[in-house]
Design a protein around this motif. Structure first.
Motif, PDB file in Angstrom:
ATOM      1  N   UNK A 272       0.855  -1.184   0.000  1.00  0.00           N
ATOM      2  CA  UNK A 272       0.000   0.000   0.000  1.00  0.00           C
ATOM      3  C   UNK A 272       0.894   1.238   0.000  1.00  0.00           C
ATOM      4  N   UNK A 273       0.292   2.420  -0.035  1.00  0.00           N
ATOM      5  CA  UNK A 273       1.067   3.650  -0.173  1.00  0.00           C
ATOM      6  C   UNK A 273       2.071   3.846   0.957  1.00  0.00           C
ATOM      7  N   UNK A 274       1.635   3.630   2.194  1.00  0.00           N
ATOM      8  CA  UNK A 274       2.546   3.823   3.321  1.00  0.00           C
ATOM      9  C   UNK A 274       3.736   2.871   3.251  1.00  0.00           C
ATOM     10  N   UNK A 275       3.471   1.626   2.896  1.00  0.00           N
ATOM     11  CA  UNK A 275       4.556   0.648   2.769  1.00  0.00           C
ATOM     12  C   UNK A 275       5.437   0.976   1.567  1.00  0.00           C
ATOM     13  N   UNK A 276       4.832   1.447   0.475  1.00  0.00           N
ATOM     14  CA  UNK A 276       5.587   1.820  -0.722  1.00  0.00           C
ATOM     15  C   UNK A 276       6.542   2.973  -0.418  1.00  0.00           C
ATOM     16  N   UNK A 277       6.066   3.966   0.339  1.00  0.00           N
ATOM     17  CA  UNK A 277       6.911   5.095   0.733  1.00  0.00           C
ATOM     18  C   UNK A 277       8.080   4.609   1.582  1.00  0.00           C
ATOM     19  N   UNK A 278       7.795   3.708   2.503  1.00  0.00           N
ATOM     20  CA  UNK A 278       8.861   3.164   3.363  1.00  0.00           C
ATOM     21  C   UNK A 278       9.879   2.376   2.534  1.00  0.00           C
ATOM     22  N   UNK A 279       9.403   1.536   1.643  1.00  0.00           N
ATOM     23  CA  UNK A 279      10.321   0.726   0.833  1.00  0.00           C
ATOM     24  C   UNK A 279      11.169   1.595  -0.085  1.00  0.00           C
ATOM     25  N   UNK A 280      10.588   2.672  -0.612  1.00  0.00           N
ATOM     26  CA  UNK A 280      11.362   3.578  -1.456  1.00  0.00           C
ATOM     27  C   UNK A 280      12.495   4.223  -0.672  1.00  0.00           C
ATOM     28  N   UNK A 281      12.186   4.667   0.546  1.00  0.00           N
ATOM     29  CA  UNK A 281      13.184   5.379   1.337  1.00  0.00           C
ATOM     30  C   UNK A 281      14.225   4.436   1.913  1.00  0.00           C
ATOM     31  N   UNK A 282      13.774   3.380   2.575  1.00  0.00           N
ATOM     32  CA  UNK A 282      14.689   2.499   3.286  1.00  0.00           C
ATOM     33  C   UNK A 282      15.282   1.399   2.407  1.00  0.00           C
ATOM     34  N   UNK A 283      14.510   0.969   1.413  1.00  0.00           N
ATOM     35  CA  UNK A 283      14.994  -0.101   0.550  1.00  0.00           C
ATOM     36  C   UNK A 283      15.709   0.405  -0.689  1.00  0.00           C
TER      37      UNK A 283
END
Length: 321
Positions: A272-283
Motif C-alpha cells: 500500500x502507499x505507506x509501505x511503498x513510501x517506506x520501501x522507497x526510502x529504506x529499501x
C-alpha cells in the motif's frame, strides 16, 4: 453627597467589571488547561511537516540538506514521466483502494457487534466477550504475524492438521498466496480492532434515553424492533462521524501490518502507499521521492476530509469541522 441612583449605577458598573474580569480569568484558565496538549500537537503533528522540504532537494544521506542541490518539482514530475513508475504507482494505489475499500465497506461491523454485545444480559459473560475481543488491539503486529506464522506457515498447525486428516499431500502456502491477500489483511484487521472499535458505540448506547426503550416495550416491540427503531437510529450520528474520519484517512492504511506480512510472493498485492513510501526510502534510498509521495498523500487526505465534511453538511446538516 452622591445620590442613591448614582450609587446604584456605580455598583452595577463594578459588578459588570467584576463579571468581565471573572470571565477573562476563566478563559485564561481554560486556555492553560489545553495549552500542554496544543504544544504536544504542534511538536508531533505540525513540526514534522518541515520534512516536506526534502521533496524539493536531491537529498542523499549523509550529505546535509544545506549541501544538497535544489531541484524544485523534479521528483513530482518523475512520478508521471517514467512508465515503470507509473505502473508501479498505479498498482500501489489499487492495493490501497482495495484494502481501504474493504474496511470502509464493513465499517458498520463494530456498531452491529456493540448492539448485540449490549443485548447479552449475563454481565460476566458480556464483560468476558468484550475483554477477549478488545485485547487483540493491544497486541503488536509483530506478535500477530508470529501467531499467523505458527498457524498458517507450511509447517504450521493448520497444515499439520490437514495432513493428519489426509486432506492434503503438500502444504498450502497461506502466507505466500497473493490471490486473496486483501481479504486476509481485512480479516486480520477486523480480528484485531473489532472489540476496540465497538467501545465508542457501547458508550453511545449507554447515552440513549431509557424512556425510548420503555415506550417501545409498552407498544409491544420485539427485541429486533427495538434495535431497529431505537438503538440503531440513535447510533447513526456516531457512525457517520466515524465514517467521515475513515473516508478522510482513506489513503492512510498504516505500515506495520503490511510490512510484517509482506514477502517476495505477495509484495505486488500487499504493498500500500505507506509501505511503498517506506520501501522507497529504506529499501531503494529514494528519500526525496518518498517524501514527495507522502506529501501528495497528506494533501489528498485533507481534500477528502473537507469534501466529505461539506457533503455531510449539505445532506445531513451536520459536520465535524
Amino acid at each position: 453627597m452622591p445620590s442613591e441612583n448614582e450609587n446604584i449605577n456605580k455598583w452595577e458598573v463594578d459588578l459588570v467589571r467584576l463579571q468581565e474580569n471573572s470571565l477573562r480569568s476563566m478563559s485564561i484558565r481554560k486556555f492553560l488547561y489545553i495549552l500542554p496538549f496544543m504544544i504536544l500537537l504542534a511538536i508531533f503533528a505540525y513540526y514534522p511537516l518541515y520534512g516536506w522540504v526534502y521533496a524539493f532537494f536531491d537529498y542523499m544521506p549523509p550529505t546535509p540538506l544545506s549541501q544538497s542541490p535544489f531541484v524544485g518539482l523534479k521528483w513530482f514530475r518523475s512520478l508521471v514521466e517514467n512508465q515503470v513508475k507509473i505502473d508501479q504507482l498505479l498498482q500501489v494505489i489499487k492495493n490501497t483502494f482495495g484494502m481501504s475499500g474493504l474496511l470502509l465497506l464493513f465499517s458498520w461491523l463494530p456498531m452491529i457487534f456493540a448492539i448485540f454485545l449490549n443485548e447479552i444480559k449475563a454481565v460476566r459473560f458480556r464483560k468476558f466477550v468484550q475483554t477477549v475481543t478488545t485485547l487483540p488491539n493491544f497486541i503488536s503486529w509483530v506478535l500477530v504475524y508470529s501467531l499467523a506464522f505458527s498457524m498458517f506457515s507450511s509447517e504450521g498447525i493448520v497444515n499439520g492438521l490437514l495432513k493428519q486428516l489426509g486432506l492434503i499431500d503438500s502444504p498450502i502456502l497461506f502466507l505466500q498466496n497473493s490471490d486473496h491477500v486483501w481479504i486476509t489483511m481485512w480479516m486480520w484487521t477486523t480480528w484485531k480492532a473489532l472489540g476496540w472499535s465497538a467501545i465508542l458505540y457501547m458508550a453511545a448506547i449507554t447515552g440513549i434515553d431509557e424512556s425510548l426503550y420503555e415506550a417501545a416495550h409498552v407498544d409491544g416491540a420485539t427485541k429486533m424492533q427495538v434495535i431497529r427503531h431505537v438503538t440503531l437510529p440513535s447510533l447513526l450520528p456516531t457512525y457517520f462521524v466515524l465514517l467521515m474520519l475513515q473516508i478522510a484517512s482513506f489513503l492512510n492504511n498504516g505500515l506495520e501490518q503490511y510490512f510484517v506480512f509482506q514477502n517476495s510472493f505477495n509484495k505486488d498485492s500487499i504493498q500500500v502507499l505507506d509501505l511503498y513510501v517506506y520501501n522507497l526510502a529504506m529499501g531503494g534510498g529514494s528519500y526525496s521521492v518518498s517524501v514527495a509521495i507522502s506529501m501528495l498523500k497528506s494533501l489528498i487526505s485533507v481534500v477528502l476530509l473537507f469534501s466529505i465534511n461539506g457533503l455531510s453538511k449539505l445532506l445531513r446538516g451536520e459536520s465535524i469541522v
